[in-house]
Design an enzyme around this catalytic site. Structure first.
Site, mmCIF file in Angstrom:
data_model
loop_
_atom_site.group_PDB
_atom_site.id
_atom_site.type_symbol
_atom_site.label_atom_id
_atom_site.label_comp_id
_atom_site.label_asym_id
_atom_site.label_seq_id
_atom_site.Cartn_x
_atom_site.Cartn_y
_atom_site.Cartn_z
ATOM 1 N N HIS A 202 0.819 -1.303 0.054
ATOM 2 C CA HIS A 202 0.008 0.205 0.049
ATOM 3 C C HIS A 202 0.736 1.355 -0.065
ATOM 4 O O HIS A 202 0.186 2.480 0.077
ATOM 5 C CB HIS A 202 -0.856 0.120 1.193
ATOM 6 C CG HIS A 202 -1.850 -1.078 1.153
ATOM 7 N ND1 HIS A 202 -3.154 -0.758 0.416
ATOM 8 C CD2 HIS A 202 -1.942 -2.131 1.710
ATOM 9 C CE1 HIS A 202 -3.966 -1.965 0.924
ATOM 10 N NE2 HIS A 202 -3.193 -2.750 1.381
ATOM 11 N N LYS B 151 -7.949 14.087 4.888
ATOM 12 C CA LYS B 151 -7.124 12.885 4.926
ATOM 13 C C LYS B 151 -5.928 12.773 5.922
ATOM 14 O O LYS B 151 -6.064 13.987 6.642
ATOM 15 C CB LYS B 151 -6.446 12.487 3.499
ATOM 16 C CG LYS B 151 -5.684 13.893 2.914
ATOM 17 C CD LYS B 151 -5.486 13.659 1.486
ATOM 18 C CE LYS B 151 -6.219 13.795 0.532
ATOM 19 N NZ LYS B 151 -6.604 12.596 -0.425
ATOM 20 N N ARG B 152 -5.354 11.704 6.298
ATOM 21 C CA ARG B 152 -4.362 11.868 7.448
ATOM 22 C C ARG B 152 -3.433 13.011 7.009
ATOM 23 O O ARG B 152 -3.015 13.216 5.931
ATOM 24 C CB ARG B 152 -3.641 10.607 7.399
ATOM 25 C CG ARG B 152 -4.459 9.596 8.217
ATOM 26 C CD ARG B 152 -4.608 9.676 9.575
ATOM 27 N NE ARG B 152 -3.453 9.933 10.481
ATOM 28 C CZ ARG B 152 -2.971 9.103 11.372
ATOM 29 N NH1 ARG B 152 -3.619 7.864 11.238
ATOM 30 N NH2 ARG B 152 -1.768 9.254 11.981
ATOM 31 N N LYS C 228 1.021 14.324 1.292
ATOM 32 C CA LYS C 228 -0.324 14.548 1.017
ATOM 33 C C LYS C 228 -0.455 16.116 0.699
ATOM 34 O O LYS C 228 -1.400 16.508 0.097
ATOM 35 C CB LYS C 228 -1.323 14.034 2.013
ATOM 36 C CG LYS C 228 -1.389 12.434 2.211
ATOM 37 C CD LYS C 228 -2.386 12.155 2.944
ATOM 38 C CE LYS C 228 -2.402 10.639 3.414
ATOM 39 N NZ LYS C 228 -3.181 9.713 2.495
ATOM 40 N N THR D 291 -8.413 6.721 -1.758
ATOM 41 C CA THR D 291 -9.845 6.231 -1.943
ATOM 42 C C THR D 291 -10.898 7.134 -1.722
ATOM 43 O O THR D 291 -11.858 6.960 -2.211
ATOM 44 C CB THR D 291 -10.137 5.130 -1.170
ATOM 45 O OG1 THR D 291 -9.673 5.220 0.278
ATOM 46 C CG2 THR D 291 -9.518 3.786 -1.866
ATOM 47 N N LYS E 211 -14.597 8.478 -3.529
ATOM 48 C CA LYS E 211 -15.941 8.933 -2.789
ATOM 49 C C LYS E 211 -16.332 10.230 -3.450
ATOM 50 O O LYS E 211 -17.500 10.523 -3.329
ATOM 51 C CB LYS E 211 -15.574 9.033 -1.349
ATOM 52 C CG LYS E 211 -15.234 7.463 -0.887
ATOM 53 C CD LYS E 211 -14.654 7.498 0.511
ATOM 54 C CE LYS E 211 -14.036 6.042 0.736
ATOM 55 N NZ LYS E 211 -13.074 5.870 2.137
HETATM 56 C C1 26V Z 1 2.506 4.726 6.860
HETATM 57 C C2 26V Z 1 3.694 5.184 7.477
HETATM 58 C C3 26V Z 1 4.386 4.670 8.774
HETATM 59 C C4 26V Z 1 5.482 5.516 9.043
HETATM 60 C C5 26V Z 1 5.668 6.731 8.775
HETATM 61 C C6 26V Z 1 5.144 7.255 7.358
HETATM 62 C C7 26V Z 1 4.087 6.398 6.804
HETATM 63 C C8 26V Z 1 3.297 6.885 5.877
HETATM 64 C C9 26V Z 1 2.546 6.124 5.142
HETATM 65 C C10 26V Z 1 2.016 4.957 5.833
HETATM 66 C C11 26V Z 1 0.660 4.425 5.402
HETATM 67 C C12 26V Z 1 1.167 3.099 4.786
HETATM 68 C C13 26V Z 1 -0.055 2.185 4.065
HETATM 69 C C14 26V Z 1 -1.152 2.808 3.731
HETATM 70 O O1 26V Z 1 -1.887 3.311 4.653
HETATM 71 N N1 26V Z 1 -1.394 3.079 2.510
HETATM 72 C C15 26V Z 1 -2.668 3.621 1.858
HETATM 73 O O2 26V Z 1 -3.424 2.685 1.549
HETATM 74 C C16 26V Z 1 -4.573 3.201 0.805
HETATM 75 C C17 26V Z 1 -5.335 1.851 0.640
HETATM 76 O O3 26V Z 1 -4.725 1.097 -0.356
HETATM 77 C C18 26V Z 1 -4.265 3.911 -0.369
HETATM 78 O O4 26V Z 1 -5.683 4.403 -0.940
HETATM 79 C C19 26V Z 1 -3.246 5.060 0.099
HETATM 80 O O5 26V Z 1 -3.221 5.798 -1.119
HETATM 81 C C20 26V Z 1 -2.203 4.594 0.849
HETATM 82 O O6 26V Z 1 -1.401 5.862 1.407
#
Ligand code: 26V
Length: 874
Positions: A405, A605-606, A611, A716, A720
């Protein structure tokens, strides 16, 4: 920390045999002709008393009142909205259970291949409204609740969100559950029952994010079925010993924890099929330590029980500080061990040889979080089932599938070897770390054979990253142990193939690396959150809503109506009412008045630098400065705009938190400025959640998805917004690209550099920096105004501004001018209201591809090889 599942728990009943069979779907015995045998002649009474759905208003009110009086032990005169919600929820649950039971029995009888979705996050949101819609009982409940003196809308608001997730990844898992049930697919989810979900976000008077716990289980949760008798032992810390000559192992000592199952029913839309989400709670195996207690050491006596319960106490926010945390690793092992044991037990009830495991079980790993399932299944097969390594490995690599992801390097999971070593002892060869080493050794030998002498390649592909300490690269392990790896949008999957998994593509060949573009469930993200639009669509298409909700490509039928003025007016009026609904929400929650005649511009969003909420807020400031420089007459000609932000920052993510602070303080100044407040206002809505998204999304005219190209795997929420007729302002990134392909580029607003340019631009920033003043004078002016204190103490924001002035990793300076031009194009387009509404209709009409039904069917057919197994209606 040694952690192993107690072998006794696998494949063997914990209580009586018959009892256990009941839990996994007990089948009545049949005679030689296949007829069920009812040895005590009880068939008639069972069949007569079997529950059916309460579908008429009278039965519904009766069942609600019954729950008020019995389950809640209350009476009509002392029941409030919360009580009415609980009683209504319990009554809906009774209905769900009828279908859920039939579904589980049907699956057991048919014994189809099943798929399991292992996800550490399930961002479910609220359940009542969704369940009513999927059961087709909403209007009956509305009437029934009204007869009892309550309003369904009000009681729906009483439900707390189940917020067991961070963002996109967790919500995707929830959408996939909804789609699996709606598409009659035999799929179960496995996750953790966190006592505290994602933190509640509060905003301090200075504009800082504060975090508070989310005690979502404080009120009784009517949607879960505690399965106190479905438990597995998981052992942490302890010693592994070889026994005898066989090399098999036993464990002793350490901490024994019980995994207890809680089942959540997942109703499908327009079908009886109701799937299951099984969440594990950790409990101490043995209350408290009697020896300590008898010695008067009360704290010591409860210590181990507290630490057992701590495993599922809280969801980790995705944050750099998560990696390396022992408790997080414990969560991952606890959850994968319990889930695998449960899956294995269900398989064993089929009476098939273990070699057929992959013919009956497919397991999807949602990101690398459940990757320990790979060595765990190896351990079970080699240790418990006594299979040869090669045979076991063949089963493993035919069972698991892995979804990536993110390609952000800092988000790829790695675990320090010493921590794993502590968790998994090395002395016994069949244990996890040794298993990981063995997998690695065999794999690297194969790589060496294919690419002789390429040491760099071996180092890159190794599961173990050299360094101090050594680390286990979970993505490498997941890739090696899986049948297929997929990304979540075309561009992202291509980046997976060409960057983080490049070496693996060269080794395995490209066919192992595929794409499944994400999807969203139209049930929640249109029918539930935008009921008026749903009704208009059904009326216009002339079909029942369940038809188009389950075949979203039917929305294309709307295209034939874009020239119908009456239809367009109705479409626009609904958007307007949704804006008023949002304004009402802001008024009641924050006490602020929103101008509903302005364009609504939303980014939710987060909070993360990639982003680029920063780009958005700097754009808002630019707009403010431009408006300030205008005469009142000039301002009157502009397009009024209301900007909404919502989102949480990881608690340790300083820059993201500073961005929130800037947004909040800019809002204070702008919203109070009499010169501009009619033309521009700004709101940061605290504590973003699924339920808040359900109010914001239908109200948006334009939404922003403006990540640096190549960084957002899919996104996503973009889908929406578009499904609800909001237009998209974005970069050429993630699923934005595929949305534009579907709706046509003339209906989206794209800007910014493309992915192939990003690396060069970053290089330039590092080695040939150009001052912001030269690259974008407009941006330089904005940054200077912030520094100068236009929004309060400028010094506070220096660290944030310096990320832009210095290395500018996310390319704000490179994209700023084109971003501002895109915003101006949005303004211009909005002036032509008629054309805007046409764009809005066209956008909704072309969103068929983004239904999560399409995505889940893709997984089912191309990956898991499972079949639709509809439960016959009785
Ligand atoms: C995790 C972390 C953890 C450590 C620090 C930085 C960081 C940055 C991003 C993440 C997220 C990792 C996984 C995630 O949530 N990905 C999201 O998954 C969604 C569903 O597939 C997708 O629509 C998003 O674009 C994607 O960011």
């Amino acid at each position: 920390m040694t952690s192993v599942i107690d072998p006794k728990a696998i494949g063997k009943p914990q209580r009586s045999r018959r009892h256990v069979r009941t839990l996994t779907g007990y089948l009545p015995e049949t005679d030689s002709s296949g007829k069920e045998k009812w040895p005590r002649g009880e068939e008639k009474i069972w069949k007569e008393c079997s529950r059916h759905l309460d579908e008429d208003v009278q039965s519904i009110t009766k069942s609600v009142v019954n729950h008020v009086q019995t389950s809640l032990a209350r009476q009509a005169y002392n029941i409030d909205d919360l009580g009415a919600y609980q009683a209504a929820a319990l009554s809906v649950r009774d209905n769900l259970l009828v279908n859920w039971n039939d579904t589980q029995l049907h699956y057991t009888r048919k014994a189809p291949k099943r798929a399991y979705y292992l996800s550490l996050e399930f961002l479910m949101g609220r359940t009542l409204d969704n369940a009513l819609l999927n059961l087709g009982l909403k209007s009956q409940y509305k009437d029934g609740i009204k007869e009892l003196g309550f309003s369904l809308e009000d009681i729906l608001e009483q439900e707390r969100d189940a917020a067991l997730g961070n963002g996109g990844l967790g919500r995707l898992a929830a959408c996939y559950l909804d789609s699996s049930a709606s598409q009659d697919l035999p799929l179960w989810g496995y996750g953790l029952r966190y006592k505290y979900g994602i933190f509640q976000q509060l905003i301090s008077p200075e504009g800082n994010q504060l975090e508070a716990p989310d005690p979502w289980l404080d009120n009784q949760n009517p949607w879960e079925l505690p399965r106190l008798d479905v438990t597995y032992d998981v052992r942490f810390y302890g010693h592994a010993e070889r026994i005898g000559e066989t090399g098999r192992a036993t464990w002793s000592g350490g901490q024994e924890v019980l995994a207890v199952a809680y089942d959540v029913m997942i109703p499908g839309c327009g079908t009886k099929n109701t799937n299951n989400l099984r969440l594990w709670e950790s409990k101490p195996k043995r209350g408290f330590d009697l020896n300590s207690f008898n010695a008067g050491n009360y704290e010591g006596a409860v210590e181990s029980s507290n630490s057992a319960a701590a495993i599922t106490s809280v969801l980790y926010p995705n944050d750099h500080t998560t990696f390396g945390k022992e408790l997080r690793l414990k969560q991952q092992y606890f959850w994968t061990a319990a889930s695998l044991a449960d899956i294995l037990r269900r398989f064993k009830n089929l009476g098939k040889p273990i070699s057929e495991f992959p013919d009956f079980v497919a397991i999807q790993l949602n990101d690398t979080h459940p990757t320990l399932a790979i060595p765990e299944l190896m351990r079970i097969l080699v240790d418990e089932e006594e299979l040869r390594w090669d045979k076991a490995w063949e089963i493993v690599t035919n069972t698991f599938f892995f979804t990536n992801h993110t390609v952000l390097p800092e988000a790829l999971e790695k675990w320090p070897v010493p921590l794993l070593e502590h968790l998994l002892p090395r002395r016994v060869p069949e244990r996890h770390l040794q298993i990981i080493y063995d997998i690695n050794m065999q794999f690297l030998q194969a790589v060496e054979k294919k690419f002789p002498g390429d040491r760099d390649r071996l180092a890159r592909m190794s599961i173990i990253e050299e360094g101090v300490p050594k680390q286990v690269r979970m993505a490498n392990l997941a890739c090696i142990g899986d049948r297929k790896v997929n990304g979540v949008a075309e561009l992202h999957s291509e980046l997976v193939r060409t960057t983080i998994m490049k070496d693996f593509v060269e080794f395995y060949g490209v066919s192992k690396f595929a794409n499944v573009t994400n999807g969203i469930t139209p049930r929640r993200w249109l029918d539930q959150c935008n009921p008026e639009l749903s009704t208009l669509i059904s009326k216009t298409l002339g079909i029942d809503k369940t038809v188009w909700l389950k075949d979203l490509t039917k929305l294309e039928g709307l295209l034939a109506h874009t020239e119908d003025k009456k239809f367009r007016d109705e479409w626009a009026a609904i958007k307007q009412r949704n804006k008023e609904r949002l304004a009402h929400h802001v008024q009641t929650t924050l006490g602020l008045t929103v101008n509903t005649h302005a364009m609504f511009d939303v980014q939710i969003k987060r909070l993360h630098e990639y982003k680029r909420q920063t780009l958005n807020i700097l754009g808002v400031i630019h707009r403010y400065l431009t408006l300030k420089a205008m005469t009142p007459e000039e301002r009157k000609k502009t397009n009024p705009r209301v900007v909404f932000f919502a989102g949480k920052a990881a608690p340790a993510y300083y820059i993201a938190k500073l961005t929130i602070r800037l947004i909040v303080n800019v809002a204070r100044v702008i919203n109070d400025d009499p010169d501009t407040k009619n033309y521009l206002s700004l709101y940061f809505l605290p504590d973003y959640s699924v339920s808040l998204a359900e109010v914001l999304i239908p109200a948006s005219d334009i939404s922003q998805h403006i990540s640096t190209a190549g960084t957002e795997a899919s996104g996503t929420s973009n889908m929406k917004f578009c499904l609800n007729g909001g237009l998209l302002l974005g970069t050429v990134d993630g699923a934005n690209i595929e949305i534009a392909e579907e709706v046509g580029e003339s209906n989206v607003f794209f800007f910014g550099h493309l992915t192939p340019a990003v690396e060069d631009l970053r290089y330039q920033h590092l080695y040939h920096p150009v001052p912001v003043e030269e690259k974008s004078p407009a941006l330089a002016n904005v940054l200077n105004q912030v520094s100068a204190g236009l929004f309060g103490d400028g010094g506070v924001y220096e660290p944030l501004l310096n990320t832009i002035r210095q290395s500018d990793y996310y390319l704000i300076t490179d994209d700023f001018d084109s971003y501002i031009s895109a915003l101006n194009m949005v303004d211009e387009a909005y002036l032509d209201k008629d054309e805007w509404v046409k764009k809005s209709i066209r956008t909704t009409a072309k969103m068929g591809k983004f239904s999560s039904d399409r995505a889940i069917m893709d997984y089912a057919q191309e990956y898991w090889n499972i079949e639709q197994t509809p439960v016959p209606s009785s």
